[in-house]
Design a protein around this motif. Structure first.
Motif, PDB file in Angstrom:
ATOM      1  N   GLU A  15      -3.589   7.861   5.410  1.00  0.00           N
ATOM      2  CA  GLU A  15      -2.503   7.769   6.477  1.00  0.00           C
ATOM      3  C   GLU A  15      -2.948   6.798   7.562  1.00  0.00           C
ATOM      4  O   GLU A  15      -1.915   5.818   7.896  1.00  0.00           O
ATOM      5  N   ARG A  18      -2.431   3.202   6.210  1.00  0.00           N
ATOM      6  CA  ARG A  18      -0.923   2.970   6.096  1.00  0.00           C
ATOM      7  C   ARG A  18      -0.446   2.607   7.508  1.00  0.00           C
ATOM      8  O   ARG A  18       0.549   1.588   7.519  1.00  0.00           O
ATOM      9  N   ALA A  22       1.113  -1.126   8.742  1.00  0.00           N
ATOM     10  CA  ALA A  22       2.658  -1.201   9.117  1.00  0.00           C
ATOM     11  C   ALA A  22       2.592  -2.061  10.524  1.00  0.00           C
ATOM     12  O   ALA A  22       3.623  -2.433  10.882  1.00  0.00           O
ATOM     13  N   LEU A  34       1.259  -2.889   0.781  1.00  0.00           N
ATOM     14  CA  LEU A  34      -0.137  -1.941   0.286  1.00  0.00           C
ATOM     15  C   LEU A  34       0.023  -1.172  -0.706  1.00  0.00           C
ATOM     16  O   LEU A  34       1.068  -0.604  -1.210  1.00  0.00           O
ATOM     17  N   VAL A  37      -4.866   2.851  -1.711  1.00  0.00           N
ATOM     18  CA  VAL A  37      -5.994   3.336  -0.487  1.00  0.00           C
ATOM     19  C   VAL A  37      -6.691   4.238  -1.103  1.00  0.00           C
ATOM     20  O   VAL A  37      -6.268   5.482  -1.507  1.00  0.00           O
ATOM     21  N   CYS A  42      -9.223  -0.684  -1.255  1.00  0.00           N
ATOM     22  CA  CYS A  42      -8.066  -0.713  -0.812  1.00  0.00           C
ATOM     23  C   CYS A  42      -7.397  -2.192  -1.597  1.00  0.00           C
ATOM     24  O   CYS A  42      -7.995  -3.125  -1.859  1.00  0.00           O
ATOM     25  N   TYR A  74      -9.677  -3.004   5.365  1.00  0.00           N
ATOM     26  CA  TYR A  74      -9.161  -1.462   5.067  1.00  0.00           C
ATOM     27  C   TYR A  74      -9.688  -0.832   4.344  1.00  0.00           C
ATOM     28  O   TYR A  74      -9.981   0.787   4.484  1.00  0.00           O
TER      29      TYR A  74
END
Lengths: 156, 156, 156, 156
Positions: A15, A18, A22, A34, A37, A42, A74
């Motif tokens: 989360e 993400r 964003a 995306l 993950v 990623c 990420y």
């Protein structure tokens, strides 16, 4: 390279990635999405179009760099502790073939997580129908910014 | 590093760079502008804005990479022969400080021109008023694509 | 690149570099000598000979890497605090021309010192009589190992 | 990364690598031995000892660079045509952990062979008894020197 199972240090790792993705205006601008993950991994995808091209019509090396730098960053961030954010220290990209096709997929893989630094590698494939071609490889160093949650502005 | 005077092999070197830059959809998308072209040198500028940011509001490392990859590539291209185009083989970027300010300036410098390969280095400064801060450095390898004018599609 | 005056944080910075260099078995093995140490700068020299060659008789790229990695590392170390040691995180080397001549000189320059990381660049010149040729350039990331004096064994 | 079967263009590819390795004074000096040569792959080993150390007693990053640069270069050379030799254009090395143990093994893998350039990646493991630790990863660009057999001196 051996595949090692990575354990996240923060339950909300996906989360958090993400939400951070964003906030990246650059990813929205170039049209990147995306895709996946997982701990230490990623994937980010892009549909090639004239707006992201270089002078011969292929996807620009800098756009590829933006995709795989974010994918590697990420991937690393999934393994960082709760009160931290991620910054790229450096990366190196080798371009192997023109990037064209239906979809460009950039993947980041953590090679070595760490308390202060994390090392990742990246791959970019160009997909057309059922075929998949390796178009670039990357090596990257990340730094763990402790005490600086990702949502605020970081000072390096 | 010593400054060497470079001699272009093609009288229309600057015009050729400007025409090629104008065909790069990616440069238009991110809002980059060509500032200067000299033999062995190219400078490209960008005004920071939310659309080119990463999650903390600074200019995204991938956008910086796009700027300096193009600056290095066009610095090299100024010294290439007439019937040729340029492709990036690889580059490596070190990020030194957050990129923020009124203007981001990416510069490419040819370190060694060559028949087949050219080596460049790059610098990115963030400018705010009269101050100027070094935010990234790059090393890059280019390949001379002979018999392939820049205006058409190249096959690598 | 602008030349910035660097200020050492430790009065014995040069002596500390010399003592550390003397403990590097690898520098003695290849025949390298410490030529100069200044704040943010270090130069290391080597006389080419068959024992340090690659298959064509030039100095081996790995030997060049050893010289310039040490030059960059010690350039950084001149600016580190007292109770610290230095480790290389990564470096990237571009080879520009065959390394041959009377003397190979590797120089390291600090681009950005820092609390945790330091970024350097390096140059290698081959000297023959009064001529001097640039044969390689480097970009390097170092890490400051605090609380670990250079004389003992470091754990990363 | 997918493993691709590579086909050598020269029947005597392994013998050619062994002969070239034997001419590298630097490999003999540091005590490196050729362990394995296959199409698109090469492994080189070293026994750590004080003569190849840095200041903390680990194997020097430059010695690691020499091993993995040669491993990558010879991995590429296995796929080169008969009348050619190999030169390293550039490489980038990330150091992940101190290199110590009974044996250091550097491996080179061809990622993309090519007519003019070849791209490889490398790994270095430190072995102690039955344990094996990844201590460094590399990305490398090689150039095919056509019309220049490996046994003579090459001019770049």
């Amino acid at each position: 390279m051996e595949t090692t199972a990575h354990l996240p240090m923060h339950a909300g790792y996906a989360e958090r990635v993400r939400a951070s993705f964003a906030r990246q205006g650059a990813m929205a601008l170039i049209g990147a999405g995306l895709v996946e993950v997982r701990p230490g991994y990623c994937a980010i995808a892009l549909a090639p179009r004239p707006e992201v091209s270089q002078q011969h019509g292929y996807v620009h090396a800098g756009i590829l760099a933006a995709l795989v730098d974010s994918a590697g960053g990420y991937a690393g961030f999934t393994l960082f502790p709760e009160d931290s954010s991620v910054l790229t220290v450096e990366f190196k990209l080798n371009l192997l073939a023109p990037a064209q096709g239906d979809r460009i997929l950039a993947e980041g893989f953590v090679v070595k997580p760490g308390r202060t630094l994390a090392i990742t590698r990246g791959e970019i494939h160009a997909e057309r129908g059922a075929t998949r071609k390796l178009v670039a490889i990357m090596q990257q160093t990340l730094i763990v910014m402790r005490g600086k949650a990702d949502s605020g502005n970081a000072e390096r």
